[in-house]
Design a protein around this motif. Structure first.
Motif, PDB file in Angstrom:
ATOM      1  N   PHE A   1      23.305  54.572  86.075  1.00 17.91           N
ATOM      2  CA  PHE A   1      22.892  55.801  87.043  1.00 17.91           C
ATOM      3  C   PHE A   1      23.858  56.026  87.933  1.00 17.91           C
ATOM      4  CE2 PHE A   1      21.700  55.681  90.874  1.00 17.91           C
ATOM      5  CZ  PHE A   1      20.671  56.696  90.948  1.00 17.91           C
ATOM      6  N   THR A   2      24.938  54.891  88.144  1.00 21.71           N
ATOM      7  CA  THR A   2      26.114  55.365  89.099  1.00 21.71           C
ATOM      8  C   THR A   2      26.989  56.376  88.277  1.00 21.71           C
ATOM      9  OG1 THR A   2      27.032  53.366  88.144  1.00 21.71           O
ATOM     10  CG2 THR A   2      25.615  53.156  90.690  1.00 21.71           C
TER      11      THR A   2
ATOM     12  N   ASN B   1      17.681  51.112  83.521  1.00 25.66           N
ATOM     13  CA  ASN B   1      18.562  50.682  84.315  1.00 25.66           C
ATOM     14  C   ASN B   1      17.565  49.597  84.509  1.00 25.66           C
ATOM     15  OD1 ASN B   1      21.325  52.743  84.860  1.00 25.66           O
ATOM     16  ND2 ASN B   1      20.688  52.433  82.525  1.00 25.66           N
TER      17      ASN B   1
ATOM     18  N   GLN C   1      24.349  55.477  79.466  1.00 27.56           N
ATOM     19  CA  GLN C   1      23.764  55.666  80.385  1.00 27.56           C
ATOM     20  C   GLN C   1      23.006  55.321  81.675  1.00 27.56           C
ATOM     21  OE1 GLN C   1      23.147  59.177  81.155  1.00 27.56           O
ATOM     22  NE2 GLN C   1      23.348  59.773  79.026  1.00 27.56           N
TER      23      GLN C   1
ATOM     24  N   VAL D   1      16.757  57.229  83.889  1.00 30.19           N
ATOM     25  CA  VAL D   1      18.181  56.648  84.085  1.00 30.19           C
ATOM     26  C   VAL D   1      18.021  54.921  84.743  1.00 30.19           C
ATOM     27  CG1 VAL D   1      20.659  56.333  84.164  1.00 30.19           C
ATOM     28  CG2 VAL D   1      19.620  58.421  82.545  1.00 30.19           C
ATOM     29  N   LEU D   2      17.537  55.210  85.681  1.00 29.85           N
ATOM     30  CA  LEU D   2      17.546  54.461  86.447  1.00 29.85           C
ATOM     31  C   LEU D   2      16.372  53.334  86.297  1.00 29.85           C
ATOM     32  CD1 LEU D   2      18.802  53.036  89.305  1.00 29.85           C
ATOM     33  CD2 LEU D   2      16.703  54.571  90.669  1.00 29.85           C
TER      34      LEU D   2
ATOM     35  N   GLY E   1      19.725  54.276  78.381  1.00 29.38           N
ATOM     36  CA  GLY E   1      19.801  53.405  80.019  1.00 29.38           C
ATOM     37  C   GLY E   1      19.912  52.390  79.354  1.00 29.38           C
TER      38      GLY E   1
ATOM     39  N   ASN F   1      26.236  58.902  87.053  1.00 27.81           N
ATOM     40  CA  ASN F   1      25.281  59.617  86.868  1.00 27.81           C
ATOM     41  C   ASN F   1      25.220  60.532  88.308  1.00 27.81           C
ATOM     42  OD1 ASN F   1      24.460  60.545  84.465  1.00 27.81           O
ATOM     43  ND2 ASN F   1      23.413  58.348  84.367  1.00 27.81           N
ATOM     44  N   THR F   2      25.763  59.888  89.161  1.00 26.74           N
ATOM     45  CA  THR F   2      26.162  60.614  90.872  1.00 26.74           C
ATOM     46  C   THR F   2      27.492  61.604  90.774  1.00 26.74           C
ATOM     47  OG1 THR F   2      27.476  58.872  91.125  1.00 26.74           O
ATOM     48  CG2 THR F   2      25.322  58.221  91.618  1.00 26.74           C
TER      49      THR F   2
ATOM     50  N   TRP G   1      18.113  61.388  86.286  1.00 31.91           N
ATOM     51  CA  TRP G   1      18.006  59.760  87.709  1.00 31.91           C
ATOM     52  C   TRP G   1      16.741  59.027  87.070  1.00 31.91           C
ATOM     53  CZ3 TRP G   1      19.884  62.239  92.916  1.00 31.91           C
ATOM     54  CH2 TRP G   1      21.835  62.218  92.923  1.00 31.91           C
TER      55      TRP G   1
ATOM     56  N   THR H   1      24.396  56.128  96.139  1.00 31.51           N
ATOM     57  CA  THR H   1      23.929  57.477  95.960  1.00 31.51           C
ATOM     58  C   THR H   1      24.760  58.539  96.393  1.00 31.51           C
ATOM     59  OG1 THR H   1      21.798  57.060  94.978  1.00 31.51           O
ATOM     60  CG2 THR H   1      22.310  59.425  96.027  1.00 31.51           C
TER      61      THR H   1
END
Length: 284
Positions: A110-111, A144, A108, A140-141, A60, A113-114, A137, A262
């Motif tokens: 975040f987007t 990031n 990785q 990673v977020l 991430g 992983n939605t 989440w 999200t």
């Protein structure tokens, strides 16, 4: 997936009048079914959920650094190109560079992983999978966002780029803060929708994957939609150079964009695409 399941998903499996070579040719020419795409992404999501937090954090952080080039390259193009009415058509192409690095480099974001880890959760609706998705989440977020602040600090406080390019970065970055809460939220919903759709398209894209990434992210840039990670580079840069406050970053950008991305990814792509294949999957 088992070979039995693969055969049921194969369009040639029901064609008894074809020999094996002809069946393979039909399969090669046919588009993957929605169920096959779903199961491909779900299997990848299961693998991602099993990764350690350290691995997710490093991946991430790498993605947050790489996405910074989606801000740098457009700024370089802004400086290099003449001031003409169609200039934004070319500068928006620069936005795709960071996403190409991240997606093809399997970092990785975040987007993405939605969609990917949400499909296993929709199939196995239990607390264990919910906790796994929450862990992924969060890690990673946070990694990031931390990386975007590091990247923007380097842009703002070091001479890696000259003043003309830094001025262009600031001018380009103001789009991350130029909307009120609800317009920013709606822009983020569309961006999250498009990025999750990009992930959905990847299993069927084959060698065309770079073109899928370029086309989808080009639309995001062209429409000035809000992306939580690329936009974080822009908004945090403005904080570093004193053109925005941290409150601006948090309430005008981060909160509405995170919520919108999200919802756009989970509700409009993961849930809808799961819904279209759920009856078919339950029959197996």
């Amino acid at each position: 997936m088992t070979s039995e399941t693969e055969n049921r998903l194969s369009p040639a499996s029901e064609m008894t009048d074809l020999n094996e070579g002809e069946k393979r040719a039909v399969d090669h020419q046919s588009r993957p079914s929605a169920a096959l795409i779903h199961e491909t992404i779900r299997a990848e999501g299961e693998r991602e959920l099993e990764r350690t937090s350290v691995a997710l954090m490093l991946s991430g952080f790498a993605a947050g650094l790489s996405i910074g080039f989606s801000v740098v390259v457009p700024a370089i193009l802004m400086v290099a190109l003449p001031d003409v009415s169609w200039k934004h058509l070319l500068t928006s192409l620069g936005y795709t560079i960071g996403f190409l690095i991240v997606v093809l480099g399997r970092q990785q974001l975040f987007t993405e992983n939605t969609l990917t880890p949400v499909l296993p959760l929709l199939k196995n609706r239990n607390l264990h999978h919910l906790a796994q998705v929450g862990r992924l989440w969060s890690v990673v977020l946070l990694s990031n966002i931390a990386a975007t602040w590091v990247f923007s600090a380097v842009l703002a406080h070091t001479p890696v780029f000259d003043q003309e390019i830094r001025t262009a970065i600031a001018a380009y970055s103001h789009t991350a803060l130029d909307s009120d809460f609800w317009p920013m939220f709606l822009k983020a919903v569309f961006a999250g929708w498009l990025i999750a759709l990009m992930v959905w398209l990847m299993p069927a894209a084959g060698d065309a994957r770079p073109f899928v990434i370029i086309i989808v992210t080009y639309v995001v840039a062209l429409a000035h939609l809000a992306h939580i990670i690329a936009g974080s580079v822009e908004a945090s840069f403005l904080v570093h150079v004193g053109e925005a406050s941290f409150a601006d970053y948090l309430f005008r950008f981060f909160v509405p964009t995170l919520l919108g991305n999200t919802i756009g990814g989970v509700a409009l792509v993961a849930c809808l695409n799961f819904g279209q294949v759920a009856p078919e999957l339950e029959e197996r």
